[in-house]
Design a protein around this motif. Structure first.
Motif, PDB file in Angstrom:
ATOM      1  N   UNK A  61      -3.384  -8.441  14.746  1.00 43.30           N
ATOM      2  CA  UNK A  61      -2.975  -8.546  13.351  1.00 43.30           C
ATOM      3  C   UNK A  61      -3.661  -7.463  12.517  1.00 43.30           C
ATOM      4  N   UNK A  96      -2.183  -4.094  12.001  1.00 40.22           N
ATOM      5  CA  UNK A  96      -1.072  -3.940  11.075  1.00 40.22           C
ATOM      6  C   UNK A  96       0.255  -4.351  11.682  1.00 40.22           C
ATOM      7  N   UNK A  97       0.228  -5.123  12.786  1.00 38.24           N
ATOM      8  CA  UNK A  97       1.476  -5.581  13.401  1.00 38.24           C
ATOM      9  C   UNK A  97       2.070  -6.716  12.584  1.00 38.24           C
ATOM     10  N   UNK A  98       3.418  -6.858  12.674  1.00 37.23           N
ATOM     11  CA  UNK A  98       4.067  -7.948  11.965  1.00 37.23           C
ATOM     12  C   UNK A  98       3.811  -9.255  12.705  1.00 37.23           C
ATOM     13  N   UNK A 156      -8.082 -12.170   7.285  1.00 39.63           N
ATOM     14  CA  UNK A 156      -7.976 -12.655   8.659  1.00 39.63           C
ATOM     15  C   UNK A 156      -9.033 -13.717   8.911  1.00 39.63           C
ATOM     16  N   UNK A 198       0.181  -6.743   5.430  1.00 43.02           N
ATOM     17  CA  UNK A 198       0.484  -6.116   6.715  1.00 43.02           C
ATOM     18  C   UNK A 198       0.488  -4.586   6.589  1.00 43.02           C
ATOM     19  N   UNK A 231      -3.313  -3.462   6.345  1.00 48.81           N
ATOM     20  CA  UNK A 231      -4.053  -3.540   7.605  1.00 48.81           C
ATOM     21  C   UNK A 231      -3.682  -2.385   8.522  1.00 48.81           C
ATOM     22  N   UNK A 232      -4.662  -1.811   9.163  1.00 42.23           N
ATOM     23  CA  UNK A 232      -4.401  -0.719  10.086  1.00 42.23           C
ATOM     24  C   UNK A 232      -4.258   0.598   9.353  1.00 42.23           C
ATOM     25  N   UNK A 233      -3.334   0.652   8.384  1.00 35.54           N
ATOM     26  CA  UNK A 233      -3.044   1.909   7.707  1.00 35.54           C
ATOM     27  C   UNK A 233      -4.131   2.279   6.681  1.00 35.54           C
ATOM     28  N   UNK A 249       2.927   0.903  14.619  1.00 37.80           N
ATOM     29  CA  UNK A 249       3.025   0.024  13.454  1.00 37.80           C
ATOM     30  C   UNK A 249       2.705   0.763  12.166  1.00 37.80           C
ATOM     31  N   UNK A 250       1.963   1.871  12.257  1.00 34.65           N
ATOM     32  CA  UNK A 250       1.507   2.539  11.043  1.00 34.65           C
ATOM     33  C   UNK A 250       2.034   3.964  10.882  1.00 34.65           C
TER      34      UNK A 250
END
Lengths: 309, 582
Positions: A211, A214-216, B73, B101, B104-106, B135-136
């Motif tokens: 998660x 950045x996954x859906x 989270x 979403x 997160x990550x980006x 995803x990013x």
């Protein structure tokens, strides 16, 4: 992996001989004279009895009977039933029907069981989850024949959506209702297994990390939760293939299906050694193959499992 | 305290740009059957672009919860109950799931704590990294694969191209952590949250990985929020420190200032207890030749330990109690088919332990140090060599004699959660060795249990409690009491304090030192942590790949390490570049 598969297949040889020998011995030791049972009220003349005995090798000692049977078995001759039909004939008509029924049931329980279990696991403690638990408990605790008769009455008699009994050829559409009945108990177990497994995996560290990437949510659930949760479910399904093939006696009885269960049951009552043993031998092979398939699937689903060569 | 701390932060010269992350009065609670249990109670912190800020605290202090609240989270029933988390001026607490979403990550990368459990075991490494990039970004196909390899190479996996199809279990802990760092940085986020990224790793690996992480984040201009329980590590890696205790920030400001001059009593205790810092202090004190007591920071719970360590005489003369001569242990590992590989876990190891002293065996995982412990405890058989206890060969002991030997040499293991039977209450656990060796009557055993509980400073009522009701430190005290039950001469302590929080670790080390003086015990101390060794050991054997590469008194090893490997280990103790006791 190839080596492992080969080794497992080789292991089938002793299992095959052991199982057939034991079953043959058990049928041989059953009380009562099969010939007398065959003719019922009017016993035939001693000469006729002797002739039939000789024809079916019933006058030989047990071990000779067994060896003769095995010898014929490997020549493709599975013997004849006491009514004169060849056993391979009986098998050819019974096995496809049961196989169709079992596969349909397996498809139902796998699809609906995993779906319901997944949703229940994702919504733990909510209404859907609670209802799924109650329904599965009900299906586990109510005997199959009760579920069978109830569904037969509701859908066959009252609503008229399905035939109450299945015709001789047993086409797929007529088998839907019996397959649902057959699948009911395993469905309940799969729901519970999947639910527990999903809710465990939801809390796994790697799911949080997924998660955080950045996954859906749908992707996290299908890719990271579902695949990991399927390992125990697959194991259960594999073992279930075997029991569905064998354990359909009750369901076949309710819907009057001429499958394996009914045939074996009849043969045991008549003390037909060759029929019983031939059927059991095939079932043993199915069982072992199904278990092998599970172990191979297991390794495919979880790369940490690599079988020693 | 918090306000004061914030002022300090705001006066920082680097605050010429707008803050990247601002947390205002953050409150997080966990919903339980008894209502909401607060875990974070009014936390404030500010992080500027390009800065590194460390949150320090022991387990349960709310540091991880704070970090997880930022990227929404939170585990289980946790929820933000108050306050704001402003990321580039946007309040993250009000974002929808879809908006979060995208962040997160980006925008915010995350490197989790335990490399063993944070990669999905059923997907290969390449897939898990590619998934994060996919995803990013818009990269697909060949470009995606190319980028995946790049990300892994940047994270320090040179042979990434060949290893994409491998699974997490085929990677070592350090390599997995590199993969996770690669994933966290793959989208070049503005902020990286690193939650104890190296706690599960060997010290030298830890150092390499943190150095690498520092280089990467500096090159990309990434801000880092670093979560750790090790104050020394935090001070070394971050310009700004936030010390948390029971869900609150008790002190914050520039690392150097806090370490040199801790204000809050809790911070003072932390500074005093951190073994990495304490061992540095011992070193500092010895080198300065200044026995001034002010050199210890105020409230130091480790004063006794440090005094003992600094005043330590060379080990008592006389005959060795345990003498190990050329022991070797070979394991046969099945590779394929009928072929075997031979693994020399312990290779020609010799050392002696004198009565009443502590000998530490130090090394990284896989160095063979635990195997040595098992060989001495007679839990594994020797391949060759000789182990003597009081001059007698113990290799061939059987039956009665083996039992007698076991009575006198007792183990204490690493994991205080795994080594106590959860179904046994504490009294039974401690009495079990007495029962096994048929010592005394029921009444006498009962008395002995109470005596032992007192020795390890636990209340008598503890005997009726179960392990699940006790903390890690209490459990380890019970494990020690159980080991002492038979009045042994030797304790083999296999990573006995490694799983504990720093403050608890300090207490247990103190307890061990006291017991040693009181009962004239001999310790064989197996550990990967040189900092702890500095505090308790008289002699040190440094092991690498099954061999002892250096063996000397503790002072010698720390003052003049001869081997490069020992120097690496010493350099890896955090807080090395730090000045104490101004």
């Amino acid at each position: 992996m190839l080596w492992y598969t080969g080794k497992r297949l080789l292991q089938m040889i002793p299992v095959f001989f052991g199982a057939t020998f034991l079953i043959y011995f058990m049928v041989f030791s059953l009380p009562g004279d099969p010939i007398a049972a065959l003719y019922g009220e009017r016993p035939p003349s001693p000469a006729v009895i002797a002739q039939i005995r000789a024809e079916y090798n019933l006058d030989q000692p047990f071990i000779v009977q067994y060896l003769l049977y095995i010898g014929n078995f490997f020549q493709g001759d599975l013997g004849t039933t006491y009514s004169g039909r060849s056993v391979s004939d009986v098998m050819a008509s019974a096995f496809p029907i049961t196989a169709r029924l079992a596969m349909l049931a397996l498809a139902f329980e796998a699809f609906f069981g995993i779906l319901v279990g997944l949703i229940a696991g994702l919504r733990k403690g909510k209404l859907f989850d609670a209802s799924a638990l109650v329904v599965s408990l009900l299906l586990i605790s109510v005997p199959t024949f009760v579920i069978g008769f109830v569904l037969q009455f509701v859908f066959g008699v009252q609503l008229g959506w399905a035939r109450t009994t299945v015709s001789g050829a047993a086409p797929l559409d007529e088998l839907i209702l019996p397959a649902l009945v057959l699948a009911s108990v395993s469905f309940a177990y799969i729901v519970r297994l999947t639910r527990a497994s999903v809710s465990d995996n939801l809390n796994a560290d790697f799911v949080r990390t997924a998660t955080a990437k950045g996954l859906s949510r749908p992707r996290v659930v299908t890719v990271h939760v579902l695949r990991n949760s399927l390992v125990p479910v697959i194991t259960f399904l594999g073992v279930d293939i075997g029991s569905l093939m064998v354990g359909a006696i009750v369901t076949e009885g309710i819907f009057n299906i001429n499958g394996v269960g009914g045939t074996v049951f009849k043969a045991i009552r008549l003390g037909e050694g060759p029929t019983v043993v031939s059927f059991i031998a095939v079932m043993v092979v199915i069982f072992v193959l199904a278990n092998l398939l599970v172990d191979l699937l297991y390794a495919a689903l979880d790369p940490r499992i690599r079988y020693a060569k | 305290m918090t306000q004061l701390a914030n002022q300090t932060v705001n006066q920082m010269p680097s605050s010429d740009s707008a803050p990247l992350l601002e947390i205002h009065d953050l409150e997080v609670g966990f919903r339980t059957q008894r209502g909401l249990v607060p875990a974070v109670r009014g936390v404030n912190l500010t992080l500027y672009p390009g800065q590194t800020l460390a949150i320090v605290g022991e387990s349960g202090s709310g540091k991880t919860t704070t970090a997880q609240a930022i990227i929404k989270l939170l585990a289980g029933t946790g929820q933000v109950t108050g306050g704001q988390i402003l990321f580039e001026g946007r309040d993250l607490t009000t974002l929808t799931a879809a908006e979060m979403q995208a962040v997160r990550g980006r925008e915010i990368g995350y490197v989790p704590q335990d490399p063993m459990s944070n990669l999905n075991p059923v997907w290969n490494i390449g897939f898990q990294v590619a998934e994060a990039i996919r995803a990013n970004s818009d990269l697909r196909g060949k470009a995606l694969k190319q980028r995946t390899i790049e990300v892994l190479q940047e994270a320090g996996l040179a042979d990434a191209a060949d290893r994409l199809k491998q699974y997490p279990h085929q990677f070592s802990g350090g390599m997995r952590q590199r993969v996770l760092i690669g994933i966290g940085l793959s989208a070049r986020p503005k902020l990286l949250i690193a939650d104890e990224p190296t706690s599960a790793l060997d010290v030298t690996v830890q150092r390499q990985i943190l150095d690498h992480l520092a280089t990467l984040t500096r090159d990309y201009g990434t801000s880092v929020l670093f979560i750790t329980h090790d104050l020394g590590l935090a001070a070394e890696r971050a310009e700004q420190l936030v010390v948390m205790y029971k869900g609150k920030v008790v002190e914050s400001g520039p690392s150097q200032e806090i370490l040199a001059n801790p204000q809050h009593p809790y911070t003072q205790r932390l500074v005093a207890a951190a073994p990495s810092l304490a061992s540095r202090r011992i070193q500092a004190k010895k080198n300065q030749d200044a026995p001034a007591p002010e050199i210890f920071s105020a409230g130091g719970t480790d004063t006794a330990l440090i005094t003992r360590a600094t005043e330590r005489e060379l080990a008592a003369s006389g005959k060795d109690l345990i003498s190990v001569e050329g022991i070797t242990k070979m394991y046969r590992i099945r590779t394929s088919g009928l072929k075997h590989d031979e693994l020399l876990a312990v290779n020609d190891v010799s050392f002696g332990v004198k009565k009443g002293t502590t000998t530490a065996i130090v090394g990284e995982s896989g160095s063979g140090k635990s195997t040595v412990a098992k060989l001495i405890l007679q839990l594994e058989s020797l391949t060759s060599g000789r182990i003597e206890f009081e001059g007698r060969d113990v290799a061939g002991l059987k039956g009665r004699e083996l039992l007698n030997f076991r009575r006198r040499v007792q183990p204490v293991f690493q994991d205080p959660y795994g080594s106590l039977d959860p179904q046994y209450n504490v009294g039974n656990t401690i009495a079990e060795p007495l029962l096994a060796h048929r010592v005394g009557t029921k009444k006498e055993r009962q008395k002995r249990v109470l005596e032992l509980l007192e020795q390890v400073s636990l209340p008598a009522a503890t005997q009726f409690r179960y392990p699940s009701e006790l903390s890690g430190g209490q459990r380890q005290r019970i494990a020690i009491a159980r080991a002492l039950a038979l009045k042994p001469d030797v304790l083999v302590l296999d990573e006995a304090v490694s799983a504990l929080d720093v403050l608890v670790q300090g207490q247990i080390l103190n307890l061990l030192t006291e017991l040693q003086t009181e009962l004239n015990l001999t310790y064989l101390f197996i550990t990967h942590d040189l900092a702890v060794v500095r505090l308790v050991a008289d002699n040190v054997c440094v092991m690498q790949k099954g061999r002892i590469v250096e063996a000397a008194s503790t002072d010698d090893v720390f003052d003049n390490p001869r081997e490069v490997y020992t120097q690496d280990l010493l350099a890896a103790i955090p807080g090395g570049d730090f000045e104490f006791g101004r």
